[in-house]
Write an enzyme that holds these catalytic residues in place. Structure first.
Site, PDB file in Angstrom:
ATOM      1  N   GLU A 234       6.657  -1.584   9.733  1.00  0.00           N
ATOM      2  CA  GLU A 234       6.823  -2.668   8.899  1.00  0.00           C
ATOM      3  C   GLU A 234       7.270  -2.089   7.387  1.00  0.00           C
ATOM      4  OE1 GLU A 234       6.090  -4.945   5.835  1.00  0.00           O
ATOM      5  OE2 GLU A 234       4.021  -5.089   6.310  1.00  0.00           O
ATOM      6  N   CYS A 268       4.927  -6.845   0.433  1.00  0.00           N
ATOM      7  CA  CYS A 268       6.065  -6.968   1.065  1.00  0.00           C
ATOM      8  C   CYS A 268       6.479  -8.239   1.343  1.00  0.00           C
ATOM      9  CB  CYS A 268       6.018  -6.045   2.408  1.00  0.00           C
ATOM     10  SG  CYS A 268       5.759  -4.350   2.006  1.00  0.00           S
TER      11      CYS A 268
END
Length: 464
Positions: A234, A268
């Site tokens: 990720e 993020c």
């Protein structure tokens, strides 16, 4: 980078740690391998008991671990406590659902007979020690969303945390130890990034997961590929936040502010690119800028602080360079745009900032702005909104504000992202898969998809 706690609110180094030597690392790898041999057969009921115990302990010390997180990486204390609570929720969710999620699967009777078998099962078995390379921005949540499913699946964990959150990393190891887990089930490795390659190449480590920067993901993926080991990555995100004419503008602008500055803008999945239909662009921009200006930037230990410092001086410098590059290339600064210079805030602060007039030549158009800086785009119609949204190397999540179901269907079909949040802000929940496409990585965390990522999916075939 030294392994140390440096308070980003004032730049003070509070505690430093020596990196673990080869002898200690070898001891911990041996322990992980030995523990896995027995822990892998632990009944689900016992795994669930231990996980519930860990969640309860986390609830009990929510304030303490919140202060540690805030001290080490600067998030507002109220957000740090919320992070701890969210972790306990996820731990309980996996404790309650893991057995069901990993239950044997029975193919259809037709397929069983067609294969010539009397019975066929698909069984999920743990892989072994999994290395987790984790970031500082959500220093407990990022680890727990790996550890809870991994431990409930019967794996054991080895944590290489970011070097600026060592106290949080050690706390996590102690949390699982205090909950009663066998010593080798979850271990923190106080090491620098340079030591990751050798550990990942060790045959006792069976897989790896990384949340972090694109360069770090490339390095781990490259080594894992060379060793033919499973990885989940990720990486970065530059999520679009699309506002169409039918949206509730007041609500969309209010949520937009939170979506951009959550965790001091260092997330993020924070919305970063705000793409607004021309018919409502001016009205949205006015509301959004007003909301950003109204935020309180201050000491993250104070309860009413909305935005604290960035996690490091380098992080602030990088963000400042992105803004200056955009300004030199013609971007207009609607608010913020300069580092704070206030004697009562000596740390690495940067104010909530909104830029407009963004062009494709600007770095901020293609790079992730990791801090409270938003970019505003004007779209003439839905097609242009989709084009702008997809004009990014990243594809983690996305946000769409519209009351038109036809538009919703188009966005869900065409947006290149791992999630589409309609009339709301991107968030992660243990029941829903989380991850991205393009340079945002691959694989999924959370939900049943996440717990099965580090399992050996085994076909068991019985002859007639």
């Amino acid at each position: 980078m030294p392994i140390a706690t440096v308070n980003p609110a004032n730049g003070e180094t509070l505690k430093t740690y020596e990196a673990m030597g080869e002898e200690e690392l070898e001891r911990r790898l041996q322990l992980a391998e030995a523990t896995f041999r027995t822990y892998r057969t632990t009944p689900f009921a016992e795994r669930a008991r231990l996980m519930h115990r860990a969640a309860g302990l986390l609830d009990d010390i929510q304030q303490d671990i919140g202060r540690v997180m805030t001290t080490e990486m600067g998030k507002p204390i109220k957000q740090a406590r919320a992070e701890a609570a969210k972790c306990a929720k996820a731990m309980r969710w996996y404790a309650d659902h893991a057995e069901e999620l990993l239950a044997d699967e029975e193919p259809s009777e037709f397929d069983v007979k067609d294969s010539g078998a009397s019975r066929v099962r698909v069984r999920y078995r743990p892989l072994g020690p999994v290395l987790a390379v984790m970031p500082w921005n959500f220093p407990v949540w990022q680890v727990i969303r790996f550890a809870a499913p991994a431990l409930m699946a019967g794996n054991v964990g080895l944590l290489k945390h970011a070097s600026n959150v060592p106290q949080t990393a050690l706390f996590l190891e102690d949390l699982f130890h205090q909950a009663g887990y066998p010593e080798g089930c979850f271990q923190t490795l106080l090491i620098g990034s340079g030591a990751v390659d050798d550990i990942l190449r060790d045959e006792r480590v069976k897989a790896a997961t990384l949340t972090g920067s694109e360069p770090a993901g490339r390095a781990v993926a490259s080594t894992a590929g060379d060793m033919v080991k499973k990885t989940v990555l990720e990486l970065g995100g530059s999520d679009p936040y699309v506002v169409m004419p039918s949206a509730d503008l007041d609500r969309a602008a209010q949520i937009a502010v939170t979506a951009r500055v959550q965790n001091n803008g260092q997330s993020c999945i924070a919305a970063k690119r705000f793409i607004v239909h021309t018919d409502v662009y001016d009205a949205f921009a006015e509301r959004f800028v007003e909301g950003m200006k109204a935020l309180k930037v201050g000491d993250p230990m104070e309860e009413d602080t909305d935005v604290g410092p960035l996690s490091s001086e380098q992080g602030r410098d990088d963000l400042e360079e992105l803004v200056e590059d955009a300004r030199r290339s013609g971007a207009e600064v609607l608010c913020g745009g300069h580092r704070l210079r206030r004697p009562e805030l000596p740390g690495w602060y940067y104010p909530p900032t909104v830029l407009t007039g963004i062009t494709r030549e600007m770095r901020i158009h293609r790079e992730e702005a990791f801090g409270p800086v938003a970019t505003l785009y004007r779209a003439s119609d839905l097609d242009e909104a989709v084009l702008i949204a997809n004009d990014s190397p990243f594809g983690l999540s996305s946000n769409v504000w519209t009351r038109d179901e036809t538009e919703v269907d188009r966005f869900v079909r065409d947006l290149e992202a791992g999630a589409v949040y309609v009339n709301g802000m991107t968030a992660s929940h243990p029941a829903f898969p989380f991850g991205g496409v393009k340079r945002s990585g691959y694989g999924r965390e959370l939900s049943g998809h996440g717990i099965r990522e580090f399992c050996n999916i085994t076909t068991v075939w019985h002859g007639a």
